[in-house]
Design a protein around this motif. Structure first.
Motif, PDB file in Angstrom:
ATOM      1  N   LYS A  85       1.775 -11.418  11.301  1.00  0.00           N
ATOM      2  CA  LYS A  85       0.759 -12.105  12.113  1.00  0.00           C
ATOM      3  C   LYS A  85      -0.584 -12.204  11.381  1.00  0.00           C
ATOM      4  CE  LYS A  85      -1.684 -11.475  16.495  1.00  0.00           C
ATOM      5  NZ  LYS A  85      -1.773 -10.657  17.713  1.00  0.00           N
ATOM      6  N   PHE A  86      -0.843 -11.246  10.485  1.00  0.00           N
ATOM      7  CA  PHE A  86      -2.141 -11.184   9.805  1.00  0.00           C
ATOM      8  C   PHE A  86      -2.067 -11.517   8.326  1.00  0.00           C
ATOM      9  CE2 PHE A  86      -2.643  -8.504  13.551  1.00  0.00           C
ATOM     10  CZ  PHE A  86      -3.834  -9.006  14.070  1.00  0.00           C
ATOM     11  N   GLN A  87      -0.881 -11.891   7.839  1.00  0.00           N
ATOM     12  CA  GLN A  87      -0.768 -12.207   6.414  1.00  0.00           C
ATOM     13  C   GLN A  87      -1.534 -13.483   6.101  1.00  0.00           C
ATOM     14  OE1 GLN A  87       3.434 -11.949   5.492  1.00  0.00           O
ATOM     15  NE2 GLN A  87       3.399  -9.733   5.707  1.00  0.00           N
ATOM     16  N   GLY A  88      -2.019 -13.584   4.859  1.00  0.00           N
ATOM     17  CA  GLY A  88      -2.793 -14.746   4.439  1.00  0.00           C
ATOM     18  C   GLY A  88      -4.266 -14.627   4.779  1.00  0.00           C
ATOM     19  N   GLN A  89      -4.685 -13.479   5.293  1.00  0.00           N
ATOM     20  CA  GLN A  89      -6.087 -13.273   5.662  1.00  0.00           C
ATOM     21  C   GLN A  89      -6.775 -12.252   4.753  1.00  0.00           C
ATOM     22  OE1 GLN A  89      -6.568 -12.718   9.941  1.00  0.00           O
ATOM     23  NE2 GLN A  89      -4.674 -13.840  10.308  1.00  0.00           N
ATOM     24  N   LYS A  90      -6.148 -11.977   3.607  1.00  0.00           N
ATOM     25  CA  LYS A  90      -6.682 -11.063   2.586  1.00  0.00           C
ATOM     26  C   LYS A  90      -6.827  -9.612   3.068  1.00  0.00           C
ATOM     27  CE  LYS A  90      -8.948 -14.553  -0.265  1.00  0.00           C
ATOM     28  NZ  LYS A  90      -7.772 -14.882  -1.027  1.00  0.00           N
ATOM     29  N   ILE A  91      -6.085  -9.260   4.111  1.00  0.00           N
ATOM     30  CA  ILE A  91      -6.143  -7.884   4.616  1.00  0.00           C
ATOM     31  C   ILE A  91      -5.539  -6.924   3.598  1.00  0.00           C
ATOM     32  CG2 ILE A  91      -5.213  -6.332   6.391  1.00  0.00           C
ATOM     33  CD1 ILE A  91      -5.822  -8.645   8.406  1.00  0.00           C
ATOM     34  N   GLY A  92      -4.463  -7.325   2.928  1.00  0.00           N
ATOM     35  CA  GLY A  92      -3.873  -6.489   1.882  1.00  0.00           C
ATOM     36  C   GLY A  92      -4.863  -6.203   0.769  1.00  0.00           C
ATOM     37  N   GLN A  93      -5.638  -7.208   0.397  1.00  0.00           N
ATOM     38  CA  GLN A  93      -6.634  -7.009  -0.660  1.00  0.00           C
ATOM     39  C   GLN A  93      -7.766  -6.097  -0.175  1.00  0.00           C
ATOM     40  OE1 GLN A  93      -7.658 -10.328  -3.296  1.00  0.00           O
ATOM     41  NE2 GLN A  93      -6.071 -11.533  -2.259  1.00  0.00           N
ATOM     42  N   GLN A  94      -8.149  -6.227   1.093  1.00  0.00           N
ATOM     43  CA  GLN A  94      -9.170  -5.327   1.640  1.00  0.00           C
ATOM     44  C   GLN A  94      -8.667  -3.887   1.621  1.00  0.00           C
ATOM     45  OE1 GLN A  94     -10.857  -6.609   5.467  1.00  0.00           O
ATOM     46  NE2 GLN A  94     -10.284  -8.688   4.932  1.00  0.00           N
ATOM     47  N   LEU A  95      -7.408  -3.701   1.986  1.00  0.00           N
ATOM     48  CA  LEU A  95      -6.820  -2.360   1.957  1.00  0.00           C
ATOM     49  C   LEU A  95      -6.785  -1.815   0.528  1.00  0.00           C
ATOM     50  CD1 LEU A  95      -3.861  -2.838   4.458  1.00  0.00           C
ATOM     51  CD2 LEU A  95      -5.749  -1.224   4.739  1.00  0.00           C
ATOM     52  N   LEU A  96      -6.378  -2.653  -0.416  1.00  0.00           N
ATOM     53  CA  LEU A  96      -6.281  -2.228  -1.812  1.00  0.00           C
ATOM     54  C   LEU A  96      -7.659  -1.869  -2.368  1.00  0.00           C
ATOM     55  CD1 LEU A  96      -4.436  -1.733  -4.216  1.00  0.00           C
ATOM     56  CD2 LEU A  96      -4.614  -4.160  -4.778  1.00  0.00           C
ATOM     57  N   GLN A  97      -8.644  -2.683  -2.077  1.00  0.00           N
ATOM     58  CA  GLN A  97     -10.000  -2.406  -2.552  1.00  0.00           C
ATOM     59  C   GLN A  97     -10.513  -1.088  -1.963  1.00  0.00           C
ATOM     60  OE1 GLN A  97     -12.369  -5.916  -2.362  1.00  0.00           O
ATOM     61  NE2 GLN A  97     -14.204  -4.913  -3.098  1.00  0.00           N
ATOM     62  N   PHE A  98     -10.280  -0.892  -0.666  1.00  0.00           N
ATOM     63  CA  PHE A  98     -10.685   0.360  -0.019  1.00  0.00           C
ATOM     64  C   PHE A  98      -9.969   1.537  -0.676  1.00  0.00           C
ATOM     65  CE2 PHE A  98      -9.997   3.806   2.909  1.00  0.00           C
ATOM     66  CZ  PHE A  98     -11.259   4.034   3.445  1.00  0.00           C
ATOM     67  N   CYS A  99      -8.672   1.382  -0.923  1.00  0.00           N
ATOM     68  CA  CYS A  99      -7.858   2.423  -1.542  1.00  0.00           C
ATOM     69  C   CYS A  99      -8.445   2.854  -2.889  1.00  0.00           C
ATOM     70  CB  CYS A  99      -6.435   1.907  -1.727  1.00  0.00           C
ATOM     71  SG  CYS A  99      -5.397   2.937  -2.765  1.00  0.00           S
ATOM     72  N   ILE A 100      -8.788   1.886  -3.704  1.00  0.00           N
ATOM     73  CA  ILE A 100      -9.325   2.185  -5.041  1.00  0.00           C
ATOM     74  C   ILE A 100     -10.679   2.879  -4.928  1.00  0.00           C
ATOM     75  CG2 ILE A 100     -10.179   1.133  -7.184  1.00  0.00           C
ATOM     76  CD1 ILE A 100      -7.901  -1.010  -6.743  1.00  0.00           C
ATOM     77  N   GLU A 101     -11.556   2.370  -4.061  1.00  0.00           N
ATOM     78  CA  GLU A 101     -12.875   2.991  -3.889  1.00  0.00           C
ATOM     79  C   GLU A 101     -12.739   4.416  -3.353  1.00  0.00           C
ATOM     80  OE1 GLU A 101     -15.135   0.245  -1.479  1.00  0.00           O
ATOM     81  OE2 GLU A 101     -14.935  -1.336  -3.000  1.00  0.00           O
ATOM     82  N   PHE A 102     -11.866   4.606  -2.376  1.00  0.00           N
ATOM     83  CA  PHE A 102     -11.629   5.939  -1.807  1.00  0.00           C
ATOM     84  C   PHE A 102     -11.129   6.891  -2.895  1.00  0.00           C
ATOM     85  CE2 PHE A 102      -8.739   9.091   0.006  1.00  0.00           C
ATOM     86  CZ  PHE A 102      -9.558   9.702   0.950  1.00  0.00           C
TER      87      PHE A 102
END
Length: 165
Positions: A85-102
């Motif tokens: 339902k949420f694919q294509g909204q760059k949520i995966g990239q937001q998660l990945l960016q958060f993951c790396i920063e964390f």
């Protein structure tokens, strides 16, 4: 729609399992190692020194990922999934960016991930964020894995142990 990244709470354990099972069944099958991690995520991930995070789109859980402790300073980025339902909204990239920063904030040495080459978009995004392919061990934790990648978070200079000189 506002997306926020939130840490694991027990009430989201079913979301963690559901999102990942939905994704796995679309492309592969749920392997025994997956089932252990997903059905008992608090015991197998959180209580073993790992982390689980969620992307919350307004009030709905839209995606998730985990950081599974392999050894001190080295974590597996695993169980990353975004609801169709949420694919294509760059949520995966937001998660990945958060993951790396964390992970950098924890002063960890590196992140490892296992994937499959049929997931071309995912591999492209991992590469875009600095993950590099490395050799796969003989018996990887997932049968579906045919690519292993790592992201070096900090170059630890080897220090000389004075006692051994």
């Amino acid at each position: 729609m506002k997306t926020t990244i939130i840490p694991f709470e027990s009430k989201y354990a079913k979301d963690f399992a559901y999102l990942n099972i939905e994704w796995l069944e679309k492309y592969f099958t749920v392997e025994p190692h997956d089932a252990d991690l997903l059905e008992q995520c608090e015991e197998t991930i959180i209580n073993e020194g790992g982390y689980i995070f969620f992307a919350k789109a307004d009030t709905e859980i839209a995606g998730t990922f985990s950081l599974i402790k392999m050894k001190d300073g080295i974590y597996e980025l695993g169980k990353m999934a975004v609801s169709p339902k949420f694919q294509g909204q760059k949520i995966g990239q937001q998660l990945l960016q958060f993951c790396i920063e964390f992970s950098k904030g924890q002063n960890w040495e590196k992140l490892i991930l296992y994937s499959n080459r049929i997931l071309e978009n995912a591999i492209y995004i991992y590469s875009k964020y600095g993950f590099k392919e490395i050799p796969m061990e003989e018996n990887p934790p997932y049968q579906r894995s045919n690519i292993k990648m790592e992201l070096v978070l900090q170059n630890r200079k080897s220090s000389i142990n004075i006692d051994s000189v």
